[in-house]
Design an enzyme around this catalytic site. Structure first.
Site, PDB file in Angstrom:
ATOM      1  N   SER A  30     -27.240 -22.880 -11.701  1.00 66.35           N
ATOM      2  CA  SER A  30     -27.546 -21.852 -10.706  1.00 66.35           C
ATOM      3  C   SER A  30     -29.035 -21.600 -10.530  1.00 66.35           C
ATOM      4  CB  SER A  30     -26.863 -20.536 -11.083  1.00 66.35           C
ATOM      5  OG  SER A  30     -27.374 -20.039 -12.310  1.00 66.35           O
ATOM      6  N   LYS A  31     -29.884 -22.229 -11.346  1.00 68.63           N
ATOM      7  CA  LYS A  31     -31.325 -22.014 -11.216  1.00 68.63           C
ATOM      8  C   LYS A  31     -31.853 -22.644  -9.924  1.00 68.63           C
ATOM      9  CE  LYS A  31     -32.201 -19.823 -15.125  1.00 68.63           C
ATOM     10  NZ  LYS A  31     -30.866 -19.533 -15.646  1.00 68.63           N
ATOM     11  N   ASN A  32     -33.053 -22.250  -9.533  1.00 72.42           N
ATOM     12  CA  ASN A  32     -33.636 -22.772  -8.290  1.00 72.42           C
ATOM     13  C   ASN A  32     -33.713 -24.286  -8.309  1.00 72.42           C
ATOM     14  OD1 ASN A  32     -34.224 -19.945  -8.386  1.00 72.42           O
ATOM     15  ND2 ASN A  32     -35.815 -20.248  -6.848  1.00 72.42           N
ATOM     16  N   ALA A  81     -37.764 -19.554 -16.746  1.00 73.34           N
ATOM     17  CA  ALA A  81     -36.398 -19.986 -16.432  1.00 73.34           C
ATOM     18  C   ALA A  81     -35.976 -19.584 -15.030  1.00 73.34           C
ATOM     19  CB  ALA A  81     -35.423 -19.415 -17.460  1.00 73.34           C
ATOM     20  N   PHE A 106     -30.232 -24.831 -15.751  1.00 75.98           N
ATOM     21  CA  PHE A 106     -28.843 -24.383 -15.591  1.00 75.98           C
ATOM     22  C   PHE A 106     -28.473 -24.504 -14.109  1.00 75.98           C
ATOM     23  CE2 PHE A 106     -25.566 -21.064 -15.173  1.00 75.98           C
ATOM     24  CZ  PHE A 106     -24.726 -21.418 -16.217  1.00 75.98           C
TER      25      PHE A 106
END
Length: 371
Positions: free
Chosen positions: A186-188, A160, A184
């Site tokens: 805010s993920k990379n 994740a 999500f």
């Protein structure tokens, strides 16, 4: 100077606004909201990027982990070993499926699972290992896979926080039996809502996974097994499809910011900057420091006064969380996890950090330490 944020999604969006907006409008105009062409195209693009045979999109990263475990055919009471220092979703799905989570300590330098402790945790009831690629770099997958092979265990990678990272040339999430990730925001690689995906090179597992995400159906209205309803919707796929070609650039920008931080803090003895493993690249989902001598909370308060956000991931180990405290760990020895929960702090980390912001943040940290 722009307001400093832990994650600046607005500025990132502005750079790809035209193409993203056009793709979202195409989805709306086509009304292909579920399992539309954008989902199929993103699936194929991600398979190519990861060099993996099968990508199964799903609703979110937590679903990805749950569905992965469901596909393995585990029985209630079977044990799944994972790290004590991580986000709760990793053990949440284990408990939801009436399996037994077995938590082990992590390495003090990389924050990933301590494979010696992992070996010691294996019992005849152990059926799977979930190595967590925490904060952006891979766990010691050579050792994890060797342990799994010796004991005939499944390996489900929790990727994740490490999409795009590589372990000895292989993409995170493609080494074990199954890999899972979250999209999500805010993920990379983040969408504009919830989203996730599951990866595997195993044809049989891929077939099961595809059925489970769709109510256990392989043919409409014929339910061959108990499944769930977990789909990546077409608008999120449209966003991800346009962000995927930028992922390596995003990760390079994160690495550049992390390098700036680490060089700036090199002479501060009370800070331990992130260690990059020789076997893994680091995509810096978070830039996480250790603050020594009990100064972490004071540093966080000092930065807050200067309008610099700083987060603490994760202040309570999983074995001490009310929901997951089984009583099995009362006298257990988790020295590294207990050290980390008292010392770690993450600084702003995203693709849009500019030099002015980095200078301001690092200068504030230096000021706190009298440098």
């Amino acid at each position: 100077m722009k307001k400093i944020q832990m994650v600046d999604l607005q500025s990132q969006y502005q750079k790809i606004k035209t193409e993203v907006d056009a793709s979202i409008m195409n989805v709306i105009e086509s009304a292909a909201f579920i399992n539309g062409p954008e989902v199929k195209q993103f699936q194929e693009d991600l398979e190519k990027y990861l060099d993996v045979k099968h990508v199964i999109p799903c609703g979110n990263g937590t679903d990805a982990l749950q569905i992965a475990l469901m596909a393995l055919g585990l029985e209630p009471g079977d044990e799944v070993v994972t790290a004590d220092f991580t986000f709760a979703a990793t053990v949440e799905v284990i408990d939801l499926l009436k399996l037994k989570s077995v938590l082990v300590d992590v390495n003090l330098d990389t924050f990933t699972v301590d494979t010696e402790k992992l070996k010691a945790a294996i019992t005849p009831k152990t059926k799977a290992i979930i190595p967590v690629h925490l904060f952006g770099q891979c766990a010691n997958m050579d050792e994890v896979m060797a342990i799994a092979k010796e004991h005939n265990l499944y390996v489900v990678e929790d990727t994740a926080q490490a999409i795009g990272a590589e372990y000895k040339g292989k993409k995170a999430g493609t080494i074990g039996d199954i890999g899972c990730t979250s999209f999500f925001p805010s993920k990379n690689l983040g969408c504009y809502g919830d989203g996730g995906a599951i990866f595997t090179n195993n044809d049989e597992l891929a077939h099961r996974l595809r059925g489970i995400v769709n109510h256990g159906m392989y043919k409409r209205y014929y339910h061959d097994e108990v499944g769930v309803n977990s789909r990546l919707d077409s608008m999120q796929a449209a966003v991800l499809r346009h962000k995927l070609p930028h992922l390596d650039g995003y990760n390079a920008a994160r690495l550049a910011a992390a390098t700036y931080y680490s060089e700036a803090f090199a002479e501060i003895d009370e800070l331990v900057t992130p260690v990059i493993s020789s076997d893994s690249t680091h995509v810096f989902h978070q830039y996480t420091l250790r603050v020594l001598n009990g100064k972490r909370d004071a540093l966080q308060a000092f930065l807050t006064e200067k309008e610099i956000p700083a987060m603490i991931y994760y202040p309570v180990p999983l074995r001490k969380q009310k929901a997951y405290d089984s009583g099995d760990y009362v006298d257990a020895d988790f020295p590294n996890t207990d050290t980390l929960v008292a010392e770690v702090m993450s600084l702003p980390m995203h693709t849009e950090l500019d030099e002015e912001q980095l200078v301001y943040i690092t200068s504030a940290v230096k000021e706190f330490f009298g440098k």
